[in-house]
Motif scaffolding. Structure first.
Motif, PDB file in Angstrom:
ATOM      1  N   ASP A  86      -8.960  -1.404  -5.882  1.00 33.45           N
ATOM      2  CA  ASP A  86      -8.126  -1.872  -4.767  1.00 33.45           C
ATOM      3  C   ASP A  86      -8.592  -1.288  -3.437  1.00 33.45           C
ATOM      4  OD1 ASP A  86      -6.649  -3.265  -6.576  1.00 33.45           O
ATOM      5  OD2 ASP A  86      -4.925  -1.900  -6.575  1.00 33.45           O
ATOM      6  N   GLU A  87      -9.059  -0.053  -3.492  1.00 29.96           N
ATOM      7  CA  GLU A  87      -9.557   0.593  -2.274  1.00 29.96           C
ATOM      8  C   GLU A  87     -10.906   0.044  -1.827  1.00 29.96           C
ATOM      9  OE1 GLU A  87      -8.911   5.053  -1.497  1.00 29.96           O
ATOM     10  OE2 GLU A  87      -9.371   4.909  -3.624  1.00 29.96           O
TER      11      GLU A  87
ATOM     12  N   LYS B 188     -13.733   0.723  -3.376  1.00 27.28           N
ATOM     13  CA  LYS B 188     -14.781   1.728  -3.588  1.00 27.28           C
ATOM     14  C   LYS B 188     -15.638   1.449  -4.820  1.00 27.28           C
ATOM     15  CE  LYS B 188     -12.583   5.551  -1.183  1.00 27.28           C
ATOM     16  NZ  LYS B 188     -11.856   6.846  -1.323  1.00 27.28           N
TER      17      LYS B 188
ATOM     18  N   ILE C 248      -7.033   1.702  -8.882  1.00 22.72           N
ATOM     19  CA  ILE C 248      -6.892   2.200  -7.508  1.00 22.72           C
ATOM     20  C   ILE C 248      -8.222   2.129  -6.764  1.00 22.72           C
ATOM     21  CG2 ILE C 248      -6.465   4.265  -6.120  1.00 22.72           C
ATOM     22  CD1 ILE C 248      -4.336   5.064  -8.237  1.00 22.72           C
ATOM     23  N   LEU C 249      -9.282   2.618  -7.408  1.00 19.61           N
ATOM     24  CA  LEU C 249     -10.592   2.612  -6.751  1.00 19.61           C
ATOM     25  C   LEU C 249     -11.043   1.188  -6.432  1.00 19.61           C
ATOM     26  CD1 LEU C 249     -12.368   5.394  -8.846  1.00 19.61           C
ATOM     27  CD2 LEU C 249     -11.760   5.524  -6.428  1.00 19.61           C
TER      28      LEU C 249
ATOM     29  N   LEU D  70      -2.034   7.164  -0.532  1.00 24.49           N
ATOM     30  CA  LEU D  70      -2.807   7.766  -1.607  1.00 24.49           C
ATOM     31  C   LEU D  70      -2.921   9.269  -1.408  1.00 24.49           C
ATOM     32  CD1 LEU D  70      -5.822   5.403  -2.294  1.00 24.49           C
ATOM     33  CD2 LEU D  70      -3.810   5.816  -3.702  1.00 24.49           C
TER      34      LEU D  70
ATOM     35  N   THR E  59       0.846  -1.195   0.000  1.00 31.51           N
ATOM     36  CA  THR E  59       0.000   0.000   0.000  1.00 31.51           C
ATOM     37  C   THR E  59       0.878   1.241   0.000  1.00 31.51           C
ATOM     38  OG1 THR E  59      -0.601  -1.060   2.076  1.00 31.51           O
ATOM     39  CG2 THR E  59      -2.334   0.085   0.879  1.00 31.51           C
TER      40      THR E  59
ATOM     41  N   SER F 192      -5.148  12.601  -2.904  1.00 32.02           N
ATOM     42  CA  SER F 192      -6.394  12.809  -3.630  1.00 32.02           C
ATOM     43  C   SER F 192      -6.098  13.394  -5.003  1.00 32.02           C
ATOM     44  CB  SER F 192      -7.313  13.746  -2.854  1.00 32.02           C
ATOM     45  OG  SER F 192      -6.977  15.082  -3.106  1.00 32.02           O
TER      46      SER F 192
ATOM     47  N   ARG G 159      -9.540  11.333 -10.071  1.00 32.94           N
ATOM     48  CA  ARG G 159     -10.115  10.161  -9.399  1.00 32.94           C
ATOM     49  C   ARG G 159     -11.455  10.482  -8.762  1.00 32.94           C
ATOM     50  NH1 ARG G 159      -5.700   8.179  -7.306  1.00 32.94           N
ATOM     51  NH2 ARG G 159      -5.810   8.981  -5.193  1.00 32.94           N
TER      52      ARG G 159
ATOM     53  N   ASN H 149      -6.810   4.827 -12.376  1.00 30.11           N
ATOM     54  CA  ASN H 149      -7.695   5.124 -11.261  1.00 30.11           C
ATOM     55  C   ASN H 149      -8.775   4.074 -11.065  1.00 30.11           C
ATOM     56  OD1 ASN H 149      -6.774   7.494  -9.882  1.00 30.11           O
ATOM     57  ND2 ASN H 149      -7.077   8.565 -11.816  1.00 30.11           N
TER      58      ASN H 149
END
Lengths: 138, 138
Positions: free
Chosen positions: B58-59, B61, B55-56, B8, B5, B10, B14, B52
DNA sequence: CTAACTGCAAAGTTTTTGCAATTGC
DNA sequence: GCAATTGCAAAAACTTTGCAGTTAG
């Protein structure tokens, strides 16, 4: 809407592909099938693999699976069954056949769709990867 | 195994992507999201969309769906729900939320997998396409 | 300040397609 | 014979990546 059907002619390439798929339990991708077919028919081309995967699927002789990472996989086992895939190593296994199939009629009622099939896939960590994790964190 | 990790930061790009996904019910593909984002941020690039989306996902979201044709689709609705896709026009709808989620523990017992999630998709003909078929064959 | 992020363009993957030659019926 | 099929190579479609410049904290 309804596929135009042209008269199919048999081909050694398509027969081979179907034979390979019926004897493979790993739900392979097109490229794996290409390499596998090539060991038995060295001049077979990728185009032929892709075209015949489409034909076999249209004929209802194989299943096309879209399970992960946007890659199509193929399954020569036409019995109804579900899949389970490892989030770590990516393998895809069959869920043992004693599991009952879901009833589609309930969804048909509430969705206004006319339903023909459904795909169910579980995601988790397979036995091998569970053990590897133990080893790695020791 | 476990993702490294990194901290991150902002980014407007994204944030925009997440906002679009949360307001879209069509389970779009990356390129659709690129075009949509571009109407609001004309210089955004495809690379940024793809990075992105990763990333989103993996998060936790957004959801990544592999439902048909080996194309990845994205879903900003993180509530547990199932999908239903039209074999004719390809649209993907949500199955209404009153459907119960399957119990994963039974599969865990018989499969030796440690299960984290499952995806269930029904395939059929949507209401619109049922009507179009009637018109065309009239 | 500096690590994360961006746009861009090039490269990498995967799949489809046009075409002349071949093959099955 | 002739339409379906094939191998090949080029093109298309989709995604990732290297890099130099920008941005958030």
């Amino acid at each position: 809407m309804i596929e135009k059907t042209k008269k199919l002619k048999s081909s050694r390439q398509r027969d081979l592909l179907l034979k390979i798929l019926r004897n493979t339990k790993t739900h392979p991708v097109a490229d794996w099938l290409f390499e596998e077919a090539r060991t038995q028919m060295p001049n077979i081309s990728r185009g032929t693999i892709y075209r015949n995967l489409g034909i076999l699927h249209d004929e209802g002789k194989i299943k096309e699976l879209s399970i992960r990472k946007g890659v199509l996989r193929y399954d020569g086992d036409m019995r109804k069954h579900y899949h389970i895939s490892c989030l770590d190593c990516g393998r895809i296994d069959d869920v043992p056949h004693q599991i009952n199939m879901l009833d589609e009629s309930q969804i048909e009622e509430i969705s206004e769709y006319q339903i023909y099939s459904h795909h169910l896939t579980f995601f988790g960590i397979c036995k091998d990867c569970q053990q590897n994790t133990l080893v790695n964190s020791a």
